[in-house]
Design an enzyme around this catalytic site. Sequence first.
Site, short mmCIF file in Angstrom:
data_model
loop_
_atom_site.label_atom_id
_atom_site.label_comp_id
_atom_site.label_asym_id
_atom_site.label_seq_id
_atom_site.Cartn_x
_atom_site.Cartn_y
_atom_site.Cartn_z
N ASP A 186 8.77 4.28 -0.93
CA ASP A 186 7.97 3.71 0.16
C ASP A 186 6.65 3.16 -0.39
O ASP A 186 5.68 3.88 -0.51
CB ASP A 186 7.71 4.79 1.21
N ASP B 248 0.84 -1.19 0.00
CA ASP B 248 0.00 0.00 0.00
C ASP B 248 0.88 1.24 0.00
O ASP B 248 2.09 1.17 0.28
CB ASP B 248 -0.96 0.00 1.19
N GLU C 110 0.16 -1.43 5.73
CA GLU C 110 1.17 -0.87 6.63
C GLU C 110 0.93 0.61 6.90
O GLU C 110 1.30 1.11 7.96
CB GLU C 110 2.56 -1.08 6.02
#
Length: 449
Positions: free
Chosen positions: A139, A106, A173
């Site tokens: 990320d 995610d 997360e």
Amino acid sequence: MAAPAPAPAPLKDAVGGLDRDGFVALLSKLIGESARLQNDPPVHRPQEDLVAQHVVDALRPVSTETGGGPLVVRKVSYAEGRSNVIVEYPGTVPGRVVSFVGMHMDVVPANPSEWDFDPFSLTFDSEDKDKLRGRGTTDCLGHVALVAQLMRRLGEVKPPLKHSVIAVFIANEENSSVTGIGVDGLVKDGLLDKLKTGPLFWIDTADKQPCIGTGGMIPWHLKATGKLFHSGLAHKAINSMEMNMEALKEIQKKFYTDFPPHEKEKVYKFATPSTMKPTKWSYPGGGLNQIPGECTISGDIRLTPFYSTSHVVEKLKEYVEDINERLETTLDTRGPVSKYVLPDENLRGRLEISFDGDVMNGVACNLESRGFKALCKATEEIVGHVEPYSITGSLPLIRELQDEGFDVQTAGYGLLKTYHAKNEYCLFSDMAQGFQVFVSIISQLEEEV
């Protein structure tokens, strides 16, 4: 007499480096899904299964499913469209394992109107082909593609390893309002138990150095209730804003007295000690000529892992109750008619403190473990220097893994300056070094057996 079989090539020679074409091709597919991976419910509910399927498809040719290789690939879902993926390259010695975990599928939201390029497709800087741009490159979709390429390469080369190498790609997360569908669900079901017998590398930090400590996080809200009144008759009001500002100052003083810089923060190279600060104001509204009857200051505490978040919460409640009991003597006033108690009306101001449910604990990695020593040696070998660091930024879930008995170490190969930022990007050269660090870690652990 038959000649002895030649010794296998060293792992780093057999595996080689990170293949740019393969990495970029997979990452392009992942970033292309990122608009549907944004995690900010209820507005954005990610569909990590989109990424999970790309990972499975990339590994299928060298998996036991097709018979083309040794990889054991398994999707695990606890919510519709939100999969985790566990991939294992089997070793020959029971109980010997090294794992790479935390590559989450995610991303945080991105507003295309605020970016210089499309956040939801992989693009290249025209002047710097090393830059790979898009939401999730740092990320954490870049790490998803990186570790998937590592596992694929092991499946292709089939090196004889004593250690099982396990990769765990996770859902959910970036938001803690929904639980039990990511690594927490996998741990609860015992699906990661075998990882406890070897080092676990959480691949979701940045800048190519071991991150050995993170902070806990406590979101708080301090509400002050006074008495609303006309600003021309201030002696008949209890100014909630003044009371809240003075109360917060007193609470911060107590916090920094009770939770001062800890001696271990120097050992772990924390950039800052524990901090408590306001970040938001809110009040019901009103005119400039009205003294507000209530307001709320909100903020967070970032706590180094040498203090307990639950203890801090209890102490803050004590501070507030103490102030409530002694309003007249505890808080400074502002001017000759400023007050927090109106005896003639039998009215007292009041403070209330509350906390959000997503309190997180920090983590201090074990600096004596096999995993830490292997990560440091690999980093120095590949990057050229090793400088472990700690920050009071918070990583969800890893303290819980440590408390469950896992030897958790953390690293990452994106760029901290683009983490959760507009115009996010990573560097292929950094990811390529990360690939070599992983191979070096596996090689070191193999030599110990």
